[in-house]
Motif scaffolding. Structure first.
Motif, PDB file in Angstrom:
ATOM      1  N   CYS A 268      -7.627   8.730 -12.084  1.00  0.00           N
ATOM      2  CA  CYS A 268      -7.507   6.893 -12.131  1.00  0.00           C
ATOM      3  C   CYS A 268      -7.084   7.127 -10.605  1.00  0.00           C
ATOM      4  CB  CYS A 268      -6.057   6.355 -12.737  1.00  0.00           C
ATOM      5  SG  CYS A 268      -5.727   6.422 -14.959  1.00  0.00           S
ATOM      6  N   MET A 269      -7.102   8.264  -9.939  1.00  0.00           N
ATOM      7  CA  MET A 269      -6.177   8.502  -8.458  1.00  0.00           C
ATOM      8  C   MET A 269      -6.866   8.181  -7.132  1.00  0.00           C
ATOM      9  SD  MET A 269      -3.614  11.572  -8.998  1.00  0.00           S
ATOM     10  CE  MET A 269      -2.237  11.714 -10.113  1.00  0.00           C
TER      11      MET A 269
ATOM     12  N   LEU B 131       0.875  -1.114  -0.511  1.00  0.00           N
ATOM     13  CA  LEU B 131      -0.559   0.022  -0.434  1.00  0.00           C
ATOM     14  C   LEU B 131       0.786   1.378   0.489  1.00  0.00           C
ATOM     15  CD1 LEU B 131      -2.996   1.225   0.366  1.00  0.00           C
ATOM     16  CD2 LEU B 131      -1.786   1.408   2.633  1.00  0.00           C
ATOM     17  N   LEU B 132       2.076   0.839   1.171  1.00  0.00           N
ATOM     18  CA  LEU B 132       2.737   2.477   0.950  1.00  0.00           C
ATOM     19  C   LEU B 132       3.359   2.751  -0.449  1.00  0.00           C
ATOM     20  CD1 LEU B 132       4.339   2.051   4.478  1.00  0.00           C
ATOM     21  CD2 LEU B 132       2.410   3.026   3.721  1.00  0.00           C
ATOM     22  N   VAL B 133       3.839   1.488  -1.076  1.00  0.00           N
ATOM     23  CA  VAL B 133       4.452   2.107  -2.513  1.00  0.00           C
ATOM     24  C   VAL B 133       3.623   2.503  -3.399  1.00  0.00           C
ATOM     25  CG1 VAL B 133       5.795   0.680  -4.446  1.00  0.00           C
ATOM     26  CG2 VAL B 133       6.448   0.394  -2.416  1.00  0.00           C
ATOM     27  N   GLY B 134       2.454   2.106  -3.839  1.00  0.00           N
ATOM     28  CA  GLY B 134       1.320   2.641  -4.269  1.00  0.00           C
ATOM     29  C   GLY B 134       0.989   4.338  -3.811  1.00  0.00           C
TER      30      GLY B 134
ATOM     31  N   PHE C   6       0.917   9.685  -5.420  1.00  0.00           N
ATOM     32  CA  PHE C   6       1.337  11.282  -5.111  1.00  0.00           C
ATOM     33  C   PHE C   6       2.702  12.146  -5.794  1.00  0.00           C
ATOM     34  CE2 PHE C   6       0.706  13.959  -1.025  1.00  0.00           C
ATOM     35  CZ  PHE C   6      -0.545  14.282  -1.409  1.00  0.00           C
ATOM     36  N   ALA C   7       3.155  11.387  -6.587  1.00  0.00           N
ATOM     37  CA  ALA C   7       4.791  11.432  -6.930  1.00  0.00           C
ATOM     38  C   ALA C   7       3.811  12.041  -8.406  1.00  0.00           C
ATOM     39  CB  ALA C   7       5.741  10.868  -7.700  1.00  0.00           C
ATOM     40  N   THR C   8       2.734  11.350  -8.677  1.00  0.00           N
ATOM     41  CA  THR C   8       2.478  11.703 -10.854  1.00  0.00           C
ATOM     42  C   THR C   8       1.228  13.110 -10.166  1.00  0.00           C
ATOM     43  OG1 THR C   8       0.740  10.303 -10.332  1.00  0.00           O
ATOM     44  CG2 THR C   8       2.806   9.163 -11.523  1.00  0.00           C
TER      45      THR C   8
ATOM     46  N   ALA D 127       3.569   8.421   3.460  1.00  0.00           N
ATOM     47  CA  ALA D 127       4.139   7.365   2.226  1.00  0.00           C
ATOM     48  C   ALA D 127       4.007   8.315   1.029  1.00  0.00           C
ATOM     49  CB  ALA D 127       3.217   5.830   1.854  1.00  0.00           C
ATOM     50  N   LEU D 128       3.118   9.037   0.920  1.00  0.00           N
ATOM     51  CA  LEU D 128       2.255   9.976   0.379  1.00  0.00           C
ATOM     52  C   LEU D 128       3.325  11.368   0.158  1.00  0.00           C
ATOM     53  CD1 LEU D 128      -1.678  10.622   1.328  1.00  0.00           C
ATOM     54  CD2 LEU D 128      -0.419   9.198  -0.257  1.00  0.00           C
ATOM     55  N   VAL D 129       3.376  11.663   2.068  1.00  0.00           N
ATOM     56  CA  VAL D 129       5.087  12.411   1.289  1.00  0.00           C
ATOM     57  C   VAL D 129       5.779  11.811   0.350  1.00  0.00           C
ATOM     58  CG1 VAL D 129       7.075  13.672   3.033  1.00  0.00           C
ATOM     59  CG2 VAL D 129       4.247  13.148   3.651  1.00  0.00           C
TER      60      VAL D 129
END
Length: 392
Positions: free
Chosen positions: A100-101, A4-7, A12-14, A131-133
């Motif tokens: 999509c987000m 979940l943290l990777v996803g 958030f990167a995009t 993770a979003l950060v």
């Protein structure tokens, strides 16, 4: 929680990949600062519009399936953004990214509440926000530095790797969530019920106010830092987004909310962000950097707390409740991508700060309102066991 943290980080990167390079997009496509802000606004509009679909889908077909599907689909428009020949085409692909987000963002909050919060308490939501950060730091600092080195198209194109990796890791690592609880009246009943639920709307308004202020300040800080008396280049400006690392206060905010209740901790976040907006007014780097630090710390403390408040809103139709929360949240963010740009064009930074301060005042009002009476305030205080038993 690794999958979940990777996803979440990939998503958030995009989402904010253009924020650090708005001036470059303006030069490339010959558009105004307010128009460059639309590259953020259209994403957030897409998130708000599609939240309802993903919330209902996750309640019906499961959280894990929704998370994986959304991450895989996100890769396609991410590549399209990097290859866009005109600014309207770029905006179209950014809007598709936003569609999509919600499959990652809207679904992520109830997934954390159902799978990880029973064991980890408020710290689980804090880790999710952290993770979003991490994704935000990659987007802003990484894209800014790569743009200075090889151009913005390569910088944005590399991001396609992240949602693809997220989908693969989630497929292998994520545990299945419990079957979601749904109301018996169908989708319409679920939506109307959550729209009338003050325990959903209150944290939504608080989160939206913080998010509006945050997007406002950090989007137009890039323009301010490239003008006198600062005169910094794209690479240097992008380093300001290292301050996103302060978002790691999320787990601490979650534990604090377990003890004090989400509203008290959210109040701390709103006050911190407001102090940062005021401190940003002098045109000095010695005060601007601490000001930005206060805004981002307040944002993540307050939003972590608000999402814990959302988790406490009830066990039924959690996907729909999350959709309501994030629709309000991202409509505010979409407005922050464009409206403060008009203020910047007319009044420069004082106008931007006034926009952010006004939003925070509304968030403060939502927190201190006593419409539900003292009984509701007591009901929202955490019991001794903390958020692990569904409150806090």
């Amino acid at each position: 929680m690794a999958g979940l943290l990777v996803g979440a980080a990939a998503m958030f990167a995009t989402m904010y990949s253009t924020q650090a390079i708005l001036p470059r997009l303006g030069e490339e496509f010959h558009v105004s600062p307010a128009q460059t802000g639309l590259s953020i606004s259209v994403v957030l509009i897409g998130v708000a519009a599609a939240s309802w679909v993903w919330g209902l889908v996750s309640d019906r077909y499961g959280r894990k399936r929704s998370l994986m599907l959304a991450s895989a689909l996100l890769a396609v428009p991410t590549l399209g953004v990097a290859l866009a020949p005109t600014y309207p085409v770029l905006l179209a692909f950014r809007a598709l990214q936003g569609v999509c987000m919600p499959g990652l963002l809207i679904v992520g909050v109830p997934y954390v509440a159902e799978v990880f919060a029973p064991a980890l308490g408020g710290r689980a939501m804090g880790l999710y926000v952290a993770a979003l950060v991490a994704g935000g730091v990659v987007a802003r600092v990484g894209v800014g530095l790569m743009t200075a080195a090889v151009g913005w198209r390569w910088a944005l194109g590399v991001l396609v790797v992240f949602p693809l990796a997220g989908a693969l890791v989630m497929r292998r690592a994520l545990p299945e969530a419990p079957v979601p609880s749904r109301s018996h009246g169908g989708a319409g009943t679920a939506v109307l019920g959550q729209l009338r639920n003050a325990r959903v709307l209150r944290p939504a308004l608080v989160g939206a106010a913080l998010f509006f202020a945050f997007v406002t300040v950090f989007s137009y800080a890039t323009f301010r830092l490239e003008e006198p008396p600062f005169d910094y280049g794209t690479g240097t400006v992008s380093l300001v987004f290292v301050l996103w690392g302060l978002g790691t206060v999320g787990p601490l905010a979650g534990r604090l909310a377990d003890r004090l209740g989400w509203r008290r901790v959210a109040l701390l976040g709103v006050c911190s962000a407001a102090a940062g907006v005021l401190l940003s007014l002098p045109a000095q780097i010695g005060t601007l950097v601490p000001a930005l630090a206060l805004v981002i710390s307040g944002m993540f403390v307050g939003v972590t707390s608000a999402q814990l408040g959302l988790s406490d809103a009830g066990d039924v139709d959690r996907g729909v409740a999350s959709a309501v929360y994030f629709t309000v949240y991202y409509v505010a963010g979409a407005a922050a991508g464009f409206l403060p740009g008009l203020a910047w064009e007319r009044w420069e930074w004082p106008g931007v700060a006034a926009c952010a301060g006004g939003a925070l005042a509304l968030g403060l009002g939502a927190l201190v309102a006593r419409r539900q009476g003292r009984a509701r305030w007591i009901a929202e205080r955490p019991p001794g066991r903390g958020v692990a038993d569904g409150r806090g």
